[in-house]
Write a protein that holds these residues in place. Structure first.
Motif, mmCIF file in Angstrom:
data_model
loop_
_atom_site.group_PDB
_atom_site.id
_atom_site.type_symbol
_atom_site.label_atom_id
_atom_site.label_comp_id
_atom_site.label_asym_id
_atom_site.label_seq_id
_atom_site.Cartn_x
_atom_site.Cartn_y
_atom_site.Cartn_z
ATOM 1 N N MET A 66 0.837 -1.185 0.000
ATOM 2 C CA MET A 66 0.000 0.000 0.000
ATOM 3 C C MET A 66 0.875 1.240 0.000
ATOM 4 O O MET A 66 2.071 1.176 0.307
ATOM 5 C CB MET A 66 -0.941 0.002 1.206
ATOM 6 N N TYR A 67 0.277 2.371 -0.345
ATOM 7 C CA TYR A 67 1.049 3.605 -0.423
ATOM 8 C C TYR A 67 1.515 4.029 0.970
ATOM 9 O O TYR A 67 0.753 4.018 1.938
ATOM 10 C CB TYR A 67 0.208 4.723 -1.029
ATOM 11 N N GLN A 68 2.778 4.381 1.089
ATOM 12 C CA GLN A 68 3.350 4.881 2.327
ATOM 13 C C GLN A 68 3.762 6.337 2.139
ATOM 14 O O GLN A 68 4.340 6.707 1.110
ATOM 15 C CB GLN A 68 4.573 4.047 2.725
ATOM 16 N N TYR A 69 3.467 7.169 3.137
ATOM 17 C CA TYR A 69 3.828 8.582 3.047
ATOM 18 C C TYR A 69 5.341 8.744 2.906
ATOM 19 O O TYR A 69 6.127 8.010 3.508
ATOM 20 C CB TYR A 69 3.418 9.315 4.334
ATOM 21 N N ASP A 70 5.732 9.736 2.128
ATOM 22 C CA ASP A 70 7.121 10.159 2.145
ATOM 23 C C ASP A 70 7.248 11.343 3.111
ATOM 24 O O ASP A 70 6.278 11.725 3.789
ATOM 25 C CB ASP A 70 7.627 10.506 0.742
ATOM 26 N N GLU A 71 8.400 11.928 3.190
ATOM 27 C CA GLU A 71 8.644 13.011 4.155
ATOM 28 C C GLU A 71 7.721 14.207 3.906
ATOM 29 O O GLU A 71 7.232 14.845 4.849
ATOM 30 C CB GLU A 71 10.112 13.443 4.056
ATOM 31 N N ILE A 72 7.461 14.493 2.637
ATOM 32 C CA ILE A 72 6.601 15.631 2.300
ATOM 33 C C ILE A 72 5.162 15.356 2.722
ATOM 34 O O ILE A 72 4.495 16.215 3.307
ATOM 35 C CB ILE A 72 6.690 15.939 0.796
ATOM 36 N N ASP A 73 4.667 14.155 2.409
ATOM 37 C CA ASP A 73 3.303 13.785 2.813
ATOM 38 C C ASP A 73 3.124 13.977 4.320
ATOM 39 O O ASP A 73 2.147 14.580 4.776
ATOM 40 C CB ASP A 73 3.022 12.310 2.479
ATOM 41 N N GLN A 74 4.054 13.429 5.102
ATOM 42 C CA GLN A 74 3.926 13.477 6.554
ATOM 43 C C GLN A 74 3.991 14.904 7.078
ATOM 44 O O GLN A 74 3.232 15.287 7.981
ATOM 45 C CB GLN A 74 5.029 12.639 7.218
ATOM 46 N N LYS A 75 4.856 15.717 6.485
ATOM 47 C CA LYS A 75 4.977 17.108 6.924
ATOM 48 C C LYS A 75 3.682 17.872 6.679
ATOM 49 O O LYS A 75 3.233 18.651 7.530
ATOM 50 C CB LYS A 75 6.132 17.788 6.193
ATOM 51 N N ILE A 76 3.055 17.623 5.524
ATOM 52 C CA ILE A 76 1.790 18.300 5.201
ATOM 53 C C ILE A 76 0.720 17.958 6.231
ATOM 54 O O ILE A 76 0.002 18.840 6.721
ATOM 55 C CB ILE A 76 1.331 17.908 3.788
ATOM 56 N N ILE A 77 0.610 16.679 6.578
ATOM 57 C CA ILE A 77 -0.415 16.250 7.531
ATOM 58 C C ILE A 77 -0.125 16.806 8.919
ATOM 59 O O ILE A 77 -1.028 17.300 9.609
ATOM 60 C CB ILE A 77 -0.511 14.712 7.568
ATOM 61 N N ASP A 78 1.117 16.747 9.345
ATOM 62 C CA ASP A 78 1.478 17.263 10.673
ATOM 63 C C ASP A 78 1.198 18.769 10.771
ATOM 64 O O ASP A 78 0.719 19.260 11.808
ATOM 65 C CB ASP A 78 2.958 16.986 10.974
ATOM 66 N N GLU A 79 1.514 19.502 9.712
ATOM 67 C CA GLU A 79 1.255 20.947 9.718
ATOM 68 C C GLU A 79 -0.241 21.235 9.771
ATOM 69 O O GLU A 79 -0.666 22.187 10.428
ATOM 70 C CB GLU A 79 1.893 21.595 8.494
ATOM 71 N N ARG A 80 -1.055 20.423 9.078
ATOM 72 C CA ARG A 80 -2.498 20.640 9.125
ATOM 73 C C ARG A 80 -3.027 20.375 10.542
ATOM 74 O O ARG A 80 -3.911 21.101 11.014
ATOM 75 C CB ARG A 80 -3.192 19.736 8.111
ATOM 76 N N VAL A 81 -2.521 19.374 11.232
ATOM 77 C CA VAL A 81 -2.952 19.098 12.605
ATOM 78 C C VAL A 81 -2.659 20.301 13.497
ATOM 79 O O VAL A 81 -3.508 20.746 14.281
ATOM 80 C CB VAL A 81 -2.263 17.835 13.158
ATOM 81 N N ALA A 82 -1.449 20.837 13.387
ATOM 82 C CA ALA A 82 -1.075 22.000 14.197
ATOM 83 C C ALA A 82 -1.949 23.206 13.860
ATOM 84 O O ALA A 82 -2.371 23.954 14.762
ATOM 85 C CB ALA A 82 0.404 22.329 13.974
ATOM 86 N N GLN A 83 -2.237 23.376 12.585
ATOM 87 C CA GLN A 83 -3.078 24.496 12.156
ATOM 88 C C GLN A 83 -4.483 24.374 12.746
ATOM 89 O O GLN A 83 -5.037 25.344 13.272
ATOM 90 C CB GLN A 83 -3.146 24.521 10.630
ATOM 91 N N PHE A 84 -5.062 23.180 12.673
ATOM 92 C CA PHE A 84 -6.419 23.005 13.181
ATOM 93 C C PHE A 84 -6.455 23.081 14.706
ATOM 94 O O PHE A 84 -7.437 23.547 15.288
ATOM 95 C CB PHE A 84 -7.014 21.683 12.712
ATOM 96 N N ARG A 85 -5.388 22.673 15.371
ATOM 97 C CA ARG A 85 -5.325 22.818 16.835
ATOM 98 C C ARG A 85 -5.413 24.292 17.219
ATOM 99 O O ARG A 85 -6.139 24.656 18.158
ATOM 100 C CB ARG A 85 -4.034 22.196 17.362
ATOM 101 N N ASP A 86 -4.708 25.130 16.472
ATOM 102 C CA ASP A 86 -4.756 26.568 16.752
ATOM 103 C C ASP A 86 -6.132 27.140 16.420
ATOM 104 O O ASP A 86 -6.649 27.989 17.161
ATOM 105 C CB ASP A 86 -3.670 27.284 15.945
ATOM 106 N N GLN A 87 -6.724 26.690 15.327
ATOM 107 C CA GLN A 87 -8.062 27.175 14.963
ATOM 108 C C GLN A 87 -9.097 26.788 16.024
ATOM 109 O O GLN A 87 -9.964 27.594 16.376
ATOM 110 C CB GLN A 87 -8.455 26.603 13.605
ATOM 111 N N THR A 88 -8.988 25.590 16.547
ATOM 112 C CA THR A 88 -9.918 25.134 17.580
ATOM 113 C C THR A 88 -9.722 25.935 18.868
ATOM 114 O O THR A 88 -10.693 26.322 19.530
ATOM 115 C CB THR A 88 -9.712 23.633 17.857
#
Length: 551
Positions: free
Chosen positions: A1-23
């Motif tokens: 199955m598809y596994q994230y590369d470094e860019i994929d993981q960074k995008i997801i981690d940044e979105r989590v941090a962004q939504f934490r601040d929005q919440t």
């Protein structure tokens, strides 16, 4: 199955941090509810009847055992220790607290999961065939193109605020198991007369208040132009799709009002302008394809065929399960196994945290650590050796997950209904349970053969009632729950919309009506004729006569 590369993981981690601040800003009052709403929808968060609901994306229905264990963990820690698989290969948590969502998303990110674009007016999770890559006769593995579309569409700035949600499905086998014709865009992987692989492109499919079957707008599209053609479709839709009425905002309405020929002309014109700017190269396809490696199949897997035959002979319950819950695999000695999430007293598609952990263990033991989510709200262990079927069946039986009913009348598609959904007009789950109680005789169930029974609690059609062989739609009549019945629908290769049987029936009469319909079918059918074939041959008049004889 598809596994994230470094860019994929960074995008997801940044979105989590962004939504934490929005919440955080929403709770401290610096972000209004109106401003927060589109932000939470971008992260899969709805406000439902009872509590917030989080929809988690499962791209093209593929899960690892580690991901399923994480879903078990978050359902236990943040919810009520269960979750719900949907018809679009997602999973939903129905009882979460809003303040916990950033922590849930952070936990999911550790196993390469997220809820991005699983709601809102954007490109949703791309779905595919749950037997992709293992069934005979495929023109290619559709998951490869599902992943390419996922990477292209995630955070696409031009399509974050479409007139309405936009759904894409990809299929590559003769048998359509992804309801491809019922999506805003459906893609069939096909071969042209020269033997080249490309796509038949359909547009304008969808269910809801105005159900429509998608229409072919390009019979053959070269693979290199996949993304540019999708972009052209979405640009035309984004520009001309109606924004004055959300019930008329889908591309199916644009196609109907504009006409297929004119809409296709507009798409082709836009595509001609942009197609050389966005080429899907052979190298990029190969890069993604390399992430979908085949397991190390056992060359001796078929050696246990004699033992399997004896086990089936000695145990009728096991024999029924193999017959109805397993299907052929393109590798000799293997079967694909359906894990039924349809049992009495359980909402169709629901699974507990302990069951998720058990299935994850079984995936590791018997199916190379992977599993799939089906369009029909079940799970699939795709790569099981025939010699492992008996111990797998025993283990699933202990978990209450070995109900031998795949493709039968009790394998119902059902939305959450009035019990959970703020949009629903009527209950769905109690109706499913009442019908289930009439069909507890398995011999009778098998005699009925293949039968797709779908239930929705409102016109939005999340239970796909309009394409059920038997469809049930809940409606509100002056505060009371009533139900419309349709017959003859199908989401398979020859997709069709069901025909309304007649006046709606009261809630307490639904199970009786279904029983009458099934009895009528057994009286009308010819030898080996399915329910759908019988309805198509006779029309609905004989069924109407029986149901409304005493009304």
């Amino acid at each position: 199955m598809y596994q994230y590369d470094e860019i994929d993981q960074k995008i997801i981690d940044e979105r989590v941090a962004q939504f934490r601040d929005q919440t955080r800003r929403f709770f401290d009052g610096s972000l209004s509810e109106e401003a927060f709403r589109p932000l939470r929808l971008m992260n899969g968060l709805y406000i439902q009847r009872q509590a917030p609901m989080l929809r988690i994306a499962i791209p093209y229905g593929l899960l690892s055992s580690a991901q399923l264990r994480m879903l078990a963990h978050v359902s236990r820690k943040y919810d009520k220790s269960y979750a719900h698989f949907t018809t679009r290969q997602n999973i939903q948590l129905n009882w979460i607290n809003l303040e916990d969502v950033p922590d849930i998303l952070a936990d999911l990110a550790t196993v390469q999961m997220h809820a991005i674009q699983s709601s809102g007016n954007c490109i949703r999770n791309t779905t595919s065939d749950h037997l992709a890559g293992i069934c005979e006769g495929e023109n290619d593995d559709p998951r490869i193109y599902g992943e390419i579309i996922r990477q292209w569409s995630t955070f696409h700035p031009e399509f974050a605020f479409l007139p309405r949600k936009f759904k894409i499905a990809v299929s590559a086998a003769k048998e359509d198991r992804a309801a491809t014709q019922l999506h805003d865009v459906g893609l069939y992987v096909v071969k042209n007369e020269a033997g080249e692989t490309g796509f038949e492109v359909l547009a304008g499919g969808g269910l809801g208040r105005t159900p429509m079957i998608g229409q072919t707008i390009r019979p053959f599209l070269e693979k290199r132009h996949l993304l540019s053609y999708l972009e052209a479709i979405l640009r035309v839709y984004n520009l001309h799709g109606r924004r004055d009425n959300k019930y008329k905002a889908r591309i199916k309405i644009l196609l109907k009002e504009t006409g297929k020929d004119e809409l296709t002309r507009q798409i082709e014109k836009e595509w001609a302008r942009i197609r050389e700017r966005l080429i899907l190269s052979d190298e990029e396809i190969a890069r993604v394809r390399a992430r979908f490696t085949l397991p190390g199949y056992d060359d001796t897997a078929d050696d246990g065929a004699a033992a399997l035959a004896q086990q089936r002979h000695d145990n009728p319950a096991f024999d029924a399960w193999v017959t109805h819950n397993t299907v052929a695999h393109k590798i000799k000695g293997y079967r694909a196994v359906f894990v039924s999430l349809k049992a009495p007293g359980i909402a169709p598609g629901d699974i507990t945290d302990r069951q998720m952990e058990a299935v994850a263990d079984l995936a590791d033991r018997y199916s190379y650590g992977e599993l799939r989510v089906s369009h029909t709200q079940n799970l699939v262990l795709a790569d099981v050796k025939k010699s492992d079927l008996f111990p797998l069946w025993e283990a699933l039986t202990e978990q209450g997950l070995a109900r031998a009913n795949i493709g039968k009348a009790t394998d119902m598609i059902c939305c959450p209904g009035l019990e959970f959904c703020s949009l629903a007009n009527a209950s769905s789950i109690p109706i499913a349970d009442a019908i289930y109680s009439r069909l507890d005789d398995m011999d009778y169930l098998y005699d009925l053969g293949e039968l797709r029974l779908n239930i929705s609690g409102c016109m939005n059609g999340c239970g796909h009632h309009t394409v059920g062989h038997i469809g049930i739609l809940g409606v509100d009549k002056k505060g009371e729950e009533w139900y419309q019945i349709t017959l003859g629908g199908s989401s398979a290769a020859q997709a069709a919309l069901g025909e309304r049987l007649g006046p709606s029936v009261a809630k307490e009469e639904v199970a009786d009506v279904i029983e009458i319909l099934l009895k009528t079918y057994t009286e009308l059918r010819t030898e080996n004729e399915s329910f759908l074939d019988t309805v198509q041959r006779t029309g609905i008049a004989p069924f109407q006569e029986k149901v409304y004889a005493n009304h």
